[in-house]
Structure formats: C-alpha cells, structure tokens
Design a protein around this motif. Sequence first.
Motif, PDB file in Angstrom:
ATOM      1  N   TYR A 171       0.823  -1.199   0.000  1.00 26.67           N
ATOM      2  CA  TYR A 171       0.000   0.000   0.000  1.00 26.67           C
ATOM      3  C   TYR A 171       0.864   1.259   0.000  1.00 26.67           C
ATOM      4  O   TYR A 171       0.611   2.200  -0.743  1.00 26.67           O
ATOM      5  N   ALA A 172       1.903   1.262   0.832  1.00 26.35           N
ATOM      6  CA  ALA A 172       2.775   2.431   0.910  1.00 26.35           C
ATOM      7  C   ALA A 172       3.579   2.627  -0.374  1.00 26.35           C
ATOM      8  O   ALA A 172       3.987   3.745  -0.691  1.00 26.35           O
ATOM      9  N   SER A 173       3.823   1.564  -1.117  1.00 24.63           N
ATOM     10  CA  SER A 173       4.660   1.668  -2.310  1.00 24.63           C
ATOM     11  C   SER A 173       3.878   2.060  -3.563  1.00 24.63           C
ATOM     12  O   SER A 173       4.477   2.332  -4.608  1.00 24.63           O
ATOM     13  N   LEU A 174       2.536   2.091  -3.475  1.00 23.55           N
ATOM     14  CA  LEU A 174       1.708   2.468  -4.616  1.00 23.55           C
ATOM     15  C   LEU A 174       1.162   3.878  -4.420  1.00 23.55           C
ATOM     16  O   LEU A 174       0.803   4.265  -3.305  1.00 23.55           O
ATOM     17  N   ASN A 175       1.105   4.638  -5.493  1.00 20.35           N
ATOM     18  CA  ASN A 175       0.559   5.993  -5.428  1.00 20.35           C
ATOM     19  C   ASN A 175      -0.962   5.910  -5.277  1.00 20.35           C
ATOM     20  O   ASN A 175      -1.642   5.409  -6.176  1.00 20.35           O
ATOM     21  N   PRO A 176      -1.516   6.391  -4.157  1.00 24.84           N
ATOM     22  CA  PRO A 176      -2.963   6.253  -3.945  1.00 24.84           C
ATOM     23  C   PRO A 176      -3.806   7.059  -4.925  1.00 24.84           C
ATOM     24  O   PRO A 176      -5.006   6.805  -5.076  1.00 24.84           O
ATOM     25  N   ARG A 177      -3.199   8.011  -5.618  1.00 25.45           N
ATOM     26  CA  ARG A 177      -3.916   8.841  -6.583  1.00 25.45           C
ATOM     27  C   ARG A 177      -3.949   8.218  -7.979  1.00 25.45           C
ATOM     28  O   ARG A 177      -4.618   8.733  -8.864  1.00 25.45           O
ATOM     29  N   PHE A 178      -3.190   7.144  -8.165  1.00 26.76           N
ATOM     30  CA  PHE A 178      -3.114   6.483  -9.469  1.00 26.76           C
ATOM     31  C   PHE A 178      -4.021   5.267  -9.496  1.00 26.76           C
ATOM     32  O   PHE A 178      -4.038   4.471  -8.550  1.00 26.76           O
ATOM     33  N   THR A 179      -4.757   5.107 -10.578  1.00 28.49           N
ATOM     34  CA  THR A 179      -5.460   3.847 -10.803  1.00 28.49           C
ATOM     35  C   THR A 179      -4.433   2.765 -11.152  1.00 28.49           C
ATOM     36  O   THR A 179      -3.256   3.064 -11.419  1.00 28.49           O
ATOM     37  N   VAL A 180      -4.885   1.517 -11.159  1.00 28.27           N
ATOM     38  CA  VAL A 180      -3.994   0.435 -11.582  1.00 28.27           C
ATOM     39  C   VAL A 180      -3.495   0.697 -12.993  1.00 28.27           C
ATOM     40  O   VAL A 180      -2.311   0.503 -13.299  1.00 28.27           O
ATOM     41  N   PHE A 181      -4.396   1.156 -13.858  1.00 30.52           N
ATOM     42  CA  PHE A 181      -3.983   1.439 -15.230  1.00 30.52           C
ATOM     43  C   PHE A 181      -2.861   2.468 -15.255  1.00 30.52           C
ATOM     44  O   PHE A 181      -1.847   2.273 -15.938  1.00 30.52           O
ATOM     45  N   SER A 182      -3.022   3.567 -14.519  1.00 33.19           N
ATOM     46  CA  SER A 182      -2.005   4.621 -14.521  1.00 33.19           C
ATOM     47  C   SER A 182      -0.673   4.106 -13.981  1.00 33.19           C
ATOM     48  O   SER A 182       0.392   4.430 -14.517  1.00 33.19           O
ATOM     49  N   THR A 183      -0.733   3.309 -12.917  1.00 35.15           N
ATOM     50  CA  THR A 183       0.486   2.767 -12.309  1.00 35.15           C
ATOM     51  C   THR A 183       1.236   1.881 -13.286  1.00 35.15           C
ATOM     52  O   THR A 183       2.457   2.023 -13.466  1.00 35.15           O
TER      53      THR A 183
END
Length: 280
Positions: A113-125
């Motif tokens: 959770y901490a390593s993923l940008n919470p503002r990005f969708t899976v697609f954006s990531t």
Amino acid sequence: MPDSPTPPALAPETPETQETPLLEIIGVKMHFPTRRGVVKAVDGVSLAVPKGKVLGLVGESGCGKSTLSRVIMQLLRPTAGRILLDGFDLTTLSGWEIRRQRINFQMIFQDPYASLNPRFTVFSTLAESIRTRFQFTGTTLSNSVAALMERVGLDPRYMKKYPHEFSGGQRQRIAIARALGTEPKLIIADEPVSALDVSIQSQILNLLSELQRDLGLTMIFISHDLHVVRYIADQVAVMYQGKIVEEGDAAEIMDRPQHDYTKRLIDAAPRIPDEWRQAG
C-alpha cells in the motif's frame, strides 16, 4: 552516455548463460555517521547473482539487508565498493544516468500500500511503468496493461480502480506487475510477503516462483525467514551485523549450516506449510 544493449529480459536464459553473473557486488560498505560514531549498516559485502537465478538474502531485522537492497537500487550511494549490473558499474553513474538505467533493475517493497501511489489507478500505475521502456499509446498500451494484470492473476476489468479498493494480496500483485512492466534484468523483492496474511503469503510466493521459472527472472529475495527463502531461492547469503557470514546452495545451507547464527535463524523460523509447495 550511449544506451546499453537491452535484450528481452523476460525471456528465459539459455543453459550456457545461466551461471554468468548478472549482478556483482564488490566490497560494498554503507556507513552512517552519528553523534556517537559511525553505524556500519553494510560493511564490506561481496556477492554475485547468476543470470536466471534467485539469491535469498537472509537475516534478522537490523542486520543490513534492506540497506544493501537500497544501495543496489542506488537509492543510497555506497560509502565504498562497486555494484556491477550486466557489466555496468552503477556506482560511477550520475543521478540522471541511474534513472535511465533503473528500467533494468526494479524493486518490490514490503508494504504494497505504501509503495503504490494512492492517486493512481492500476492502469495509470502500470502504464507509467510500461512507458518508461516502450512508447506505447492507445489500444496497444491498454492491451499491455491488461496482459500484465493477467500475468499476475488480476482481472483486467479492474484496471480503473485505485489501490485502496484492493486487498493486501491484490495490491502486492499490482506492485509485482509494476516491477515487471519495464522488463527488468533484475528484481529485488524486499520482504514481499511479511506484511500479508499467512494464506496470502503462499499465493504471492507461488506467483513469484512461477514468474521466476517461466520468465527466467534474476531475483534477490530478502527475508528474515530461511524456510521461506529455501522455498524460492537457488542460493542463500546470511547477513549478520552488516556482513555476509555464510553463503552457498540453499538446500546445503538449510541441511548443513556452518555458522552458529545461521543455525539459530533456522531453529527460530517456523516451518512453511506443505500447501505452499504446490507450485514447486
């Protein structure tokens, strides 16, 4: 600096090249000055990881293994030593050159959770990861994101969702897919299952084992648990107080440990359940 050749890193290695070191760590030190002196988090570590193999880096919290992983990633610049990735000395590169080369070495962090940008969708990531190497757009990019999601066991229909809408295990699958998106030569997995429930740990371990086998990945798998490392690693290096105190074949070290610290680690670790071995 000219771009280095970038062979398809996700293709399985041939038998002739399996033992060629992809990563060489030579006399690496990472010392931190403090008011009371110097903390030697990593103190003269030398290791080699052959292409297509998994090195398990094991030790208790505070032994320096996570610091070493960040030095390899060049998130920390070492006090001394060299790090060669496919012949390139990463320690001599500028910050801009490291960013260009980082598509070749990716990291999976402990907390998905901490390593993923919470503002990005899976697609954006995943699209951001893919486009660091490939200039895909439109349908080609969407298809590539969908293929990555399927590869790690996620339904592409959920690519427009955000990290908080997924479980911990699903978020770690997203993080694994992001690491694969650049088609790296090396993946460093830093305690990738320790923050997950036991039943989910087995699924993520099986996924990593499957990806390593099918794609011929070269990997450093970091853990405090030798039994977990034995499940996935070809080689093991045991780290204690910033130094490597024992290394060798994973099964050999588990069955016949030589160092007292290694013996204590084995005795302290719980046995992994038999169902974890279903992908072995």
